[in-house]
Design an enzyme around this catalytic site. Structure first.
Site, PDB file in Angstrom:
ATOM      1  N   PRO A 138     -27.511  -2.286 -29.186  1.00 16.37           N
ATOM      2  CA  PRO A 138     -28.693  -1.518 -28.802  1.00 16.37           C
ATOM      3  C   PRO A 138     -29.614  -2.265 -27.846  1.00 16.37           C
ATOM      4  CG  PRO A 138     -28.302  -1.332 -31.170  1.00 16.37           C
ATOM      5  CD  PRO A 138     -27.382  -2.398 -30.662  1.00 16.37           C
ATOM      6  N   GLU A 153       1.076   3.853   1.901  1.00 15.38           N
ATOM      7  CA  GLU A 153       1.694   4.228   3.169  1.00 15.38           C
ATOM      8  C   GLU A 153       2.933   3.392   3.456  1.00 15.38           C
ATOM      9  OE1 GLU A 153      -2.837   4.219   3.987  1.00 15.38           O
ATOM     10  OE2 GLU A 153      -1.435   3.376   2.532  1.00 15.38           O
ATOM     11  N   ARG A 212      -5.463  -1.384 -26.774  1.00 14.72           N
ATOM     12  CA  ARG A 212      -4.241  -1.399 -27.575  1.00 14.72           C
ATOM     13  C   ARG A 212      -3.612  -0.008 -27.689  1.00 14.72           C
ATOM     14  NH1 ARG A 212      -3.291  -6.050 -30.279  1.00 14.72           N
ATOM     15  NH2 ARG A 212      -4.947  -7.610 -30.208  1.00 14.72           N
ATOM     16  N   ARG A 227     -10.676   1.876 -22.436  1.00 15.29           N
ATOM     17  CA  ARG A 227     -10.704   0.445 -22.123  1.00 15.29           C
ATOM     18  C   ARG A 227      -9.633   0.064 -21.102  1.00 15.29           C
ATOM     19  NH1 ARG A 227     -11.409  -2.904 -27.821  1.00 15.29           N
ATOM     20  NH2 ARG A 227     -13.654  -2.487 -28.146  1.00 15.29           N
ATOM     21  N   HIS A 273       0.839  -1.193   0.000  1.00 16.54           N
ATOM     22  CA  HIS A 273       0.000   0.000   0.000  1.00 16.54           C
ATOM     23  C   HIS A 273       0.880   1.250   0.000  1.00 16.54           C
ATOM     24  CE1 HIS A 273      -3.940  -2.029   1.538  1.00 16.54           C
ATOM     25  NE2 HIS A 273      -3.391  -2.655   0.505  1.00 16.54           N
ATOM     26  N   ALA A 287     -25.004   0.213 -40.542  1.00 19.30           N
ATOM     27  CA  ALA A 287     -25.721   0.457 -41.799  1.00 19.30           C
ATOM     28  C   ALA A 287     -26.984  -0.380 -41.887  1.00 19.30           C
ATOM     29  CB  ALA A 287     -24.806   0.168 -42.986  1.00 19.30           C
TER      30      ALA A 287
END
Length: 324
Positions: free
Chosen positions: A253, A44, A198, A175, A42, A154
């Protein structure tokens, strides 16, 4: 404290909070550290190790209240007491049931404690972790790319490239900062996405999200976790059990509509490209009204694309996900 917060921001996004620490003696910084991910020292402990014997009677500035429990590592309160720290100044109080209460432990050991310094900024460093500690479920960001006429492809069942290369770099950076990316089985079957993060040269980034497919289709994608459910709340509870703080909802969707109707979205990121498609599915596969206001927090261009980020009040907590 601001230096401790800046150190915290260097830490990776993992199941643990990002924390920074600065050890100061007689006005001189003698040790610094930040948490480098689950299972590592950690902040600290790292700062105290750098300070060594100089930590005795020194002040320790920490962006998050020191933990008081045994996890993968011993409690930070124990290390602070053993080092002989005179005073601890921390930013955000620890909201977790497991690790909270460190201030009381330090005070009982005779250490002076001052809390909630620069609390807004120190809290913001761990927005998603704080959300999971408060609600019991991950923070959910819904991201989608659309044309000017609001289409995401499309035609139904066809993969369509919409956003430009600079927006793709933004997406891959995003991401790398989340715990999991979630798509529906339809998106997985149609797009065959890698869901990897990436760099610009195509190589994998050091930090990779958990890749998750949600839906009832009988698929077994290699390298993915398959959540066989249509219920967003069940999915979020499962991911919370895996220590996921932040879920990026990328796929489909139908899946987006399910999360909206379950009131399980906390943030929306839209990428609008300067093209029109004229036909094809829209970003939501529903005609049900969604009347919750979105507060736009950021608007900018990336190449020729317009990116807007909007915040919603926290939607669903653990109680709402549990069965009646």
């Amino acid at each position: 404290m601001l230096q401790a917060i800046e150190l915290a921001e260097l830490g990776p996004y993992s199941s643990n909070p990002r924390v920074g620490a600065v050890c100061v003696k007689n006005g001189i910084v003698v040790g610094t550290g930040y948490h480098r991910g689950a299972g590592t020292a950690h902040a600290e402990v790292e700062a105290l190790a750098v300070a060594g014997d100089r930590a005795a009677d020194a002040d320790l500035y920490v962006s998050l209240e020191p933990c008081s429990h045994f996890g993968r590592t011993p409690p930070c309160t124990q290390a602070i007491i053993q080092a002989g720290i005179r005073r601890v100044i921390y930013g955000q109080p620890d909201p977790s049931d497991e690790a909270g209460g460190g201030a009381e432990v330090l005070i009982a050991a005779g250490c002076e404690v001052i809390g909630e310094i620069a609390v807004d900024r120190s809290t913001a460093v761990n927005r998603e972790w704080n959300h999971r500690m408060r609600t019991g479920v991950p923070f959910v960001t819904w991201k989608f790319a659309q044309s000017l006429d609001g289409r995401v492809a499309a035609k139904l069942g066809e993969r369509t490239a919409i956003s430009g290369s600079q927006s793709q770099r933004f997406n891959h950076d995003l991401r790398s900062r989340v715990g999991a990316i979630l798509v529906g089985t339809q998106t997985f079957v149609v797009d065959q996405p890698s869901l990897s993060a990436r760099d610009t040269d195509g190589s994998l980034k050091d930090l990779q999200p958990l890749r998750v497919v949600m839906g009832m289709r009988d698929i077994a994608p290699a390298g993915f976790i398959h959540l066989a459910t249509h219920d967003p709340k069940v999915a979020l509870l499962t991911l919370a059990e895996l220590g996921i703080n932040h879920v990026l909802l990328e796929g489909g969707p139908t899946l987006a509509a399910a999360f909206i109707q379950a009131d399980c979205i906390d943030e929306v990121i839209s990428v609008t490209a300067p093209i029109t498609l004229g036909a094809g599915p829209r970003s939501l596969a529903t005609h049900a009204p969604w009347k919750r206001p979105i507060r736009i927090t950021s608007t900018f261009t990336s190449g020729s694309d317009l990116i807007q980020i909007g915040a919603l009040d926290s939607a669903v907590g653990l109680e709402a996900c549990l069965p009646a």
